[in-house]
Design an enzyme around this catalytic site. Structure first.
Site, PDB file in Angstrom:
ATOM      1  N   GLU A  52     -39.081   5.894 -34.132  1.00  0.00           N
ATOM      2  CA  GLU A  52     -40.345   6.127 -33.515  1.00  0.00           C
ATOM      3  C   GLU A  52     -41.111   7.491 -33.526  1.00  0.00           C
ATOM      4  O   GLU A  52     -42.156   7.519 -33.862  1.00  0.00           O
ATOM      5  CB  GLU A  52     -39.785   6.217 -31.828  1.00  0.00           C
ATOM      6  CG  GLU A  52     -39.345   4.467 -31.357  1.00  0.00           C
ATOM      7  CD  GLU A  52     -37.700   4.628 -31.461  1.00  0.00           C
ATOM      8  OE1 GLU A  52     -37.212   3.864 -30.843  1.00  0.00           O
ATOM      9  OE2 GLU A  52     -37.100   5.308 -32.661  1.00  0.00           O
ATOM     10  N   CYS A  84     -36.812   9.180 -27.551  1.00  0.00           N
ATOM     11  CA  CYS A  84     -37.801   8.531 -28.299  1.00  0.00           C
ATOM     12  C   CYS A  84     -38.866   8.257 -27.143  1.00  0.00           C
ATOM     13  O   CYS A  84     -40.051   8.217 -27.399  1.00  0.00           O
ATOM     14  CB  CYS A  84     -37.531   7.486 -29.071  1.00  0.00           C
ATOM     15  SG  CYS A  84     -36.479   8.074 -30.574  1.00  0.00           S
ATOM     16  N   LEU A 204     -13.065   3.367 -56.627  1.00  0.00           N
ATOM     17  CA  LEU A 204     -13.650   3.096 -55.488  1.00  0.00           C
ATOM     18  C   LEU A 204     -14.921   3.750 -55.025  1.00  0.00           C
ATOM     19  O   LEU A 204     -15.134   4.183 -53.948  1.00  0.00           O
ATOM     20  CB  LEU A 204     -12.619   3.061 -54.324  1.00  0.00           C
ATOM     21  CG  LEU A 204     -11.200   2.192 -54.510  1.00  0.00           C
ATOM     22  CD1 LEU A 204     -10.443   2.600 -53.344  1.00  0.00           C
ATOM     23  CD2 LEU A 204     -11.575   0.747 -54.529  1.00  0.00           C
ATOM     24  N   THR A 221       2.390   2.888 -47.073  1.00  0.00           N
ATOM     25  CA  THR A 221       3.561   3.112 -46.050  1.00  0.00           C
ATOM     26  C   THR A 221       4.522   4.211 -46.432  1.00  0.00           C
ATOM     27  O   THR A 221       4.814   5.208 -45.688  1.00  0.00           O
ATOM     28  CB  THR A 221       4.387   1.923 -45.930  1.00  0.00           C
ATOM     29  OG1 THR A 221       3.291   0.862 -45.459  1.00  0.00           O
ATOM     30  CG2 THR A 221       5.164   1.844 -44.660  1.00  0.00           C
ATOM     31  N   GLY A 294      -5.440  -6.346 -52.033  1.00  0.00           N
ATOM     32  CA  GLY A 294      -4.736  -7.461 -52.480  1.00  0.00           C
ATOM     33  C   GLY A 294      -4.308  -8.566 -51.592  1.00  0.00           C
ATOM     34  O   GLY A 294      -4.556  -8.163 -50.427  1.00  0.00           O
ATOM     35  N   ALA A 295      -3.509  -9.396 -51.961  1.00  0.00           N
ATOM     36  CA  ALA A 295      -3.062 -10.420 -51.270  1.00  0.00           C
ATOM     37  C   ALA A 295      -2.404  -9.918 -49.746  1.00  0.00           C
ATOM     38  O   ALA A 295      -2.336 -10.388 -48.655  1.00  0.00           O
ATOM     39  CB  ALA A 295      -2.198 -11.390 -51.893  1.00  0.00           C
ATOM     40  N   ALA A 300      -2.108  -8.957 -44.081  1.00  0.00           N
ATOM     41  CA  ALA A 300      -1.756  -7.909 -42.742  1.00  0.00           C
ATOM     42  C   ALA A 300      -2.958  -7.834 -41.911  1.00  0.00           C
ATOM     43  O   ALA A 300      -2.891  -7.572 -40.782  1.00  0.00           O
ATOM     44  CB  ALA A 300      -1.215  -6.607 -43.457  1.00  0.00           C
TER      45      ALA A 300
END
Length: 367
Positions: A52, A84, A204, A221, A294-295, A300
């Site tokens: 605004e 605003c 990444l 982990t 992945g899988a 999870a």
């Protein structure tokens, strides 16, 4: 029809803030006087002027008596920027057309009420569905405190994410992969499991012009991430978080000294407690996560009930192979009625590849 044209212009402006304003919302504003656009703006960066104020400051003539089209309810509280509503009132805007309500408890209808109290006409819920769709991440984060999680994977028509040797570059074509980089710019963080790091050694990063690298999160982990992995080696340039349950102080120090942040997260069902990790990420204002694992981590994430959306890129290829990996592993459900359910998909084509996007719904039946 003209009203719709002006609000859609505001929506297009709002999208320009993508990847730059998190965890704030995407907002665009257009000021119209005598059927002429005299000012327009959008929220450009976190901590910067709101849409605004940007629109008012851009006006090519006095905005007194003009109409303002804004995709989200104007704020009425002091944050990093002043309210605003104050700027709108001082500018002499006579009519404000609002798309979405702001669910932030500091606003939540109060902005609209303040404008009305100062004699400004307010039209509410204008193109609300379209305006709401721009800020699904913000709405989720402000109402839950948890990041919006998108599970993304690419697979062949026979449901494989790699060939039997584990090689996965590339399942899809260039245009589909460009879209992934756009999403890395859109979402605050990208997350993978340690298996992906050990197998692919990914960076990444976001590789589009003007894009922003997401924060990188690795669920590890036992703190097995190699010091010479690309993620660790670039962690001083790109913020990197390693979530681990390990108590190996020596390895902790090595990874921290390399530039990574370490989050100690307890274990649940043999791996990082993803629900607790998401809570921790929310506490540091990470509003969204693109899950590119992945899988194992995909299952999870579903089991932990953290996934909001699924993106499935499907390539017209067949890999075959009983040992070729599929996108979701784990123990799986024991009967069809216990499936995780998703909404009817939005379908987008990228040359020969197809993208299916669905919101995750609750399981229809508990096992």
């Amino acid at each position: 029809m003209k009203d719709e044209k002006y609000m859609r212009l505001a929506l297009n402006l709002a999208e320009k803030g993508c990847g730059k304003v998190n965890p704030n919302p995407l907002v665009g504003a257009v000021i119209v006087k005598n059927s002429k656009v005299i000012g327009k703006g959008y929220h450009m960066e976190y901590g910067g002027f709101h849409a605004e104020r940007e629109a008012i400051s851009s006006c090519c003539e006095c905005p007194e008596g003009a109409d303002m089209y804004v995709t989200l309810e104007p704020c009425c509280h002091q944050g990093k920027q002043p309210p605003c509503t104050e700027a709108i009132i001082q500018a002499g805007i006579k009519h404000v057309i609002v798309g979405s309500y702001d669910p932030n408890p500091l606003v939540s209808g109060k902005g609209i009420q303040m404008l009305k109290e100062h004699g400004i006409k307010v039209t509410e819920n204008f193109l609300r569905e379209e305006c709401d769709s721009v800020n699904y991440v913000f709405f989720n984060f402000i109402s839950t405190g948890f990041p919006y999680v998108v599970m993304k994977y690419a697979m062949t028509m026979d449901g494989k994410i790699a060939v039997r040797t584990g090689e996965s570059r590339w399942v899809t074509g260039k245009e589909a992969r460009k879209q992934v980089h756009r999403d890395r710019n859109r979402y605050s963080a990208v997350m993978v499991g340690i298996g992906t790091v050990l197998k692919d050694d990914p960076l990444l990063t976001c590789r589009i012009a003007g894009g922003r690298n997401p924060i990188r999160i690795v669920c590890d982990t036992d703190l097995r991430i190699p010091e010479d992995s690309q993620i660790v080696k670039t962690s001083r340039e790109i913020r990197t978080i390693i979530a681990t349950a390990s108590n190996d102080v020596r390895q902790y120090r090595k990874i921290q000294q390399a530039g990574c942040e370490i989050f100690h997260i307890p274990v649940k069902n043999g791996h990082i407690d993803l629900k607790k990790l998401m809570r921790k990420l929310g506490e540091i204002n990470i509003d969204s996560v693109l899950l590119e694992g992945g899988a194992t981590i995909n299952w999870a994430a579903l089991e932990a009930d953290i996934v909001n959306k699924i993106q499935v890129y499907i390539s017209p290829k067949l890999f075959g192979g009983g040992r070729a990996p599929s996108p979701i592993g784990g123990k799986g459900v024991s009967m069809p009625a216990a499936a995780f359910m998703a909404s009817p998909p939005k379908i987008t084509f990228f040359n020969d590849d197809i993208l299916l996007e669905s919101e995750v719904m609750k399981k229809c039946l508990q096992e």
